[in-house]
Design an enzyme around this catalytic site. Structure first.
Site, PDB file in Angstrom:
ATOM      1  N   ASP A  23       4.006 -45.746   3.430  1.00 15.79           N
ATOM      2  CA  ASP A  23       5.453 -45.790   2.683  1.00 15.79           C
ATOM      3  C   ASP A  23       5.287 -46.577   1.720  1.00 15.79           C
ATOM      4  OD1 ASP A  23       7.976 -45.069   1.998  1.00 15.79           O
ATOM      5  OD2 ASP A  23       8.968 -45.996   3.856  1.00 15.79           O
ATOM      6  N   TYR A  28      11.198 -45.517  -6.078  1.00 13.15           N
ATOM      7  CA  TYR A  28      11.796 -45.199  -7.681  1.00 13.15           C
ATOM      8  C   TYR A  28      11.895 -46.499  -8.352  1.00 13.15           C
ATOM      9  CZ  TYR A  28      13.239 -40.276  -6.443  1.00 13.15           C
ATOM     10  OH  TYR A  28      13.083 -39.076  -5.957  1.00 13.15           O
ATOM     11  N   ARG A  60      19.181 -55.339  -2.580  1.00 11.37           N
ATOM     12  CA  ARG A  60      19.441 -55.274  -1.099  1.00 11.37           C
ATOM     13  C   ARG A  60      20.184 -56.440  -0.805  1.00 11.37           C
ATOM     14  NH1 ARG A  60      14.700 -51.028   0.946  1.00 11.37           N
ATOM     15  NH2 ARG A  60      14.795 -49.729  -0.938  1.00 11.37           N
ATOM     16  N   ASP A 115       7.352 -40.327  -1.852  1.00 16.76           N
ATOM     17  CA  ASP A 115       6.750 -41.805  -1.350  1.00 16.76           C
ATOM     18  C   ASP A 115       6.100 -41.887  -0.058  1.00 16.76           C
ATOM     19  OD1 ASP A 115       9.057 -41.085  -0.177  1.00 16.76           O
ATOM     20  OD2 ASP A 115       9.888 -43.144  -0.332  1.00 16.76           O
ATOM     21  N   GLU A 116       5.707 -40.950   0.814  1.00 17.22           N
ATOM     22  CA  GLU A 116       5.355 -40.960   2.095  1.00 17.22           C
ATOM     23  C   GLU A 116       4.007 -40.120   2.288  1.00 17.22           C
ATOM     24  OE1 GLU A 116       8.033 -41.367   5.300  1.00 17.22           O
ATOM     25  OE2 GLU A 116       9.480 -41.279   3.949  1.00 17.22           O
TER      26      GLU A 116
END
Length: 604
Positions: A23, A28, A60, A115-116
């Protein structure tokens, strides 16, 4: 680079696989930070419409969460830098580069979003074990609980090797592309995905099979289990099955009362951390599309502007993909006041591959071609919307849904055209054995042919021919004793009678003996009567003095002598020539050893 994929043949052990789930961290945001290094150390959010779809780890720290409203994100982080992420071009390009890098290990790689990726390294580990002398291998990264004893099947050592391979993959992606990633290593896809984010970002975690059940208990809601969607979650909650522990403790027979047998077994297995789903090698996407959502659009001209903007971006994606689209789909989301909700409708049309052309190795579309595609989109729109009534749309989408490869190998379009040329050269032989191509009965499906909702713009490519079949027929013609034009397959088919037809004729002959002259009821009955009478009333003719009345004498005379003799014998005595009787149905389809049917079937 050789990217051939090896396929692993599973043994009986349920721990036989080694799966890596990779991952990309805040994908982005990382793409934007790599494009603009000044964004690396500031709180960054990726905006689509009025939503922050993702953010970097600096943002975050302030409390910015995925899919948070922009207004709410700015409240918790006033210095948040926002980048518009509605154009997915750069993200798709980065995703493709990561996928290509992972193919370098020659293992099956399955994409999961942009993305994985799942990577099955089972075969690679088997090869490494053949050359390794060590009985124990050092694990790289974190581990979810140390094992008390070694598993007798050897899965612990295999997963340790997998952790080393995962570390190599992460290093390569970072060194070559600049992306940090996290990975999960397990013996199945479910555990690999769930364990992956345990030590985010830029790290990895391995879990051994014996800890699967206890790890699943660390999840709270059953909704946390991948592949359990909203509707299934609601159905489970209605039965007071809320947590993963509840699902583990619910008897299988109880689950079968509320779900199908297969679904109940699947749910039970997932709750215990069991998953037998294989890693399926991903190829190019089945469709390439874009959508644009908005509050409401109620004017046709605005819809056309939306389609025009989507088409410009879509053609860029198709150019990068390299395949030629042969179908266009339009999607609309209507706002219906009566239903108090929005619903999607779509319609598609076949499009001509000739709209696209190769210029210096790049797929291009002229302005006229773009106008034609836009016209097709608007025609589909007109079929979805009743313009005599008011309409309100909240989304429009445009997608190419079917493709044909532009290749130069044996399966290429060029090769099909070359086959056409070779076929025509055979059919246009200037000798007495020549027959026009129109008499040939070939049916082949074009590579671009498909069943679509709307075929109003469908243009069919030249159908691939069958040179071997043509060559065989050509040889048959030229080997005829008399150098005359051979009949077409259709007319020969009319001459040939199978055993069932002969049985009908024989029956008609018997019935005709006792039949009196009565008015004919229908053309079909008239034809059957003519056929039966013709078996008795022989037509005197120089070419064939025993031909029934329904046989074309000119066609008959074109047949080789041996075929003519066999047909004459058949017509003189149909029952004996067929070699069957009504009392022996098993022999109906069994041809005579030297029958006319055998003549027309090529030897394999």
């Amino acid at each position: 680079m050789d990217t051939s994929i090896s396929v692993y043949n599973e043994n009986d052990s349920e721990h036989s696989r080694c799966i890596i789930h990779m991952d990309v961290d805040c994908f982005y945001a990382q793409v934007e930070m790599l494009r603009k290094p000044m964004l690396r150390n500031v709180p960054l959010g990726i905006q689509q419409k009025n939503i922050v779809v993702t953010s970097n780890y600096e943002a975050r720290k302030y409390g910015v969460q995925k899919c948070m409203l922009v207004s709410d994100a700015l409240k918790v982080c006033p210095n948040l830098t926002l980048v518009n992420g509605e154009d997915l071009h750069d993200y798709r390009t980065a995703s493709s580069k990561i996928f290509t890098a992972l193919l370098g290990w020659k293992c099956p790689v399955e994409k999961l979003g942009m993305d994985e990726n799942f990577i099955d390294v089972t075969n690679l580990i088997q090869e490494k074990l053949k050359t390794m002398n060590e009985t124990s291998v050092t694990l790289t990264g974190h581990i979810y609980n140390e094992p008390s004893i070694e598993c007798p099947c050897g899965c612990h050592n295999r997963l340790r090797i997998a952790s080393q391979i995962a570390s190599e993959m992460r290093k390569k992606v970072y060194d070559e592309l600049g992306f940090t990633t996290c990975t999960g290593i397990a013996h199945n896809k479910l555990l690999a995905k769930l364990i992956c984010p345990l030590h985010k970002p830029n790290d990895q975690t391995t879990i051994f099979p014996e800890h699967a059940t206890s790890f699943m208990l660390s999840l709270t809601s059953v909704r946390s289990i991948p592949s359990i969607g909203t509707k299934t979650t609601e159905a489970l909650i209605s039965q007071k099955i809320i947590t993963v522990r509840d699902l583990q403790e619910t008897p299988l027979e109880e689950l079968k009362k509320h779900f199908s047998s297969d679904m109940a077994v699947r749910l039970k297995a997932l709750s215990l951390g069991e998953d037998s789903t294989p890693v399926k090698q991903s190829g190019k996407p089945l469709s390439i599309g874009l959508e644009d959502s908005f509050k409401t659009v109620s004017v046709k001209s605005e819809v056309e502007d939306k389609f025009s903007a989507l088409l410009q971006r879509l053609l860029v994606l198709v150019r990068e993909d390299g395949r030629i689209p042969v179908s266009l789909r339009v999607t609309l989301r209507k706002k219906d006041a009566k239903r108090l909700s929005s619903h999607r409708e779509s319609r598609q049309s076949q499009i001509s591959p000739s709209i696209f052309s190769l210029t210096n190795g790049v797929l291009t579309v002229t302005d006229a071609g773009q106008q034609k595609l836009l016209a097709i989109a608007m025609r589909l729109f007109n079929k979805l919307i009743d313009l005599t009534k008011p309409f309100h749309l909240t989304l429009v989408g445009l997608a190419f849904t079917k493709f044909q490869e532009r290749m130069t190998g044996r399966s290429s379009i060029v090769n099909y055209l070359m086959n056409d040329i070779s076929v025509q050269s055979v059919l246009n032989l200037s000798n007495d054995c020549d027959t026009s191509a129109t008499s040939m009965d070939y049916s082949a499906v074009s590579p671009s042919s498909s069943t679509t909702t709307d075929h109003s713009d469908g243009e069919v490519e030249p159908s691939p021919k069958k040179p071997k079949k043509v060559n065989w027929i050509a040889k048959r013609r030229c080997l005829a004793k008399e150098e005359v034009a051979s009949p077409s397959k259709l007319k020969v088919g009319e001459l040939r009678l199978n055993s069932k037809e002969l049985e009908k004729v024989s029956e008609l002959r018997l019935n005709s003996r006792d039949r009196s002259l009565t008015p004919r009821a229908s053309p079909a009955r008239e034809n059957m009567s003519d056929a039966s009478d013709s078996m008795k009333d022989v037509v005197e003719d120089g070419a064939c003095n025993v031909c029934p009345s329904y046989v074309d004498k000119e066609v008959f005379s074109a047949l080789p002598d041996d075929m003519q003799q066999e047909l004459k014998a058949m017509w003189k005595n149909p029952s004996s020539s067929a070699g069957v009787t009504r009392s022996s149905p098993r022999n109906v389809n069994k041809p005579k050893s030297n029958s006319i049917r055998k003549y027309f079937v090529p030897h394999k």
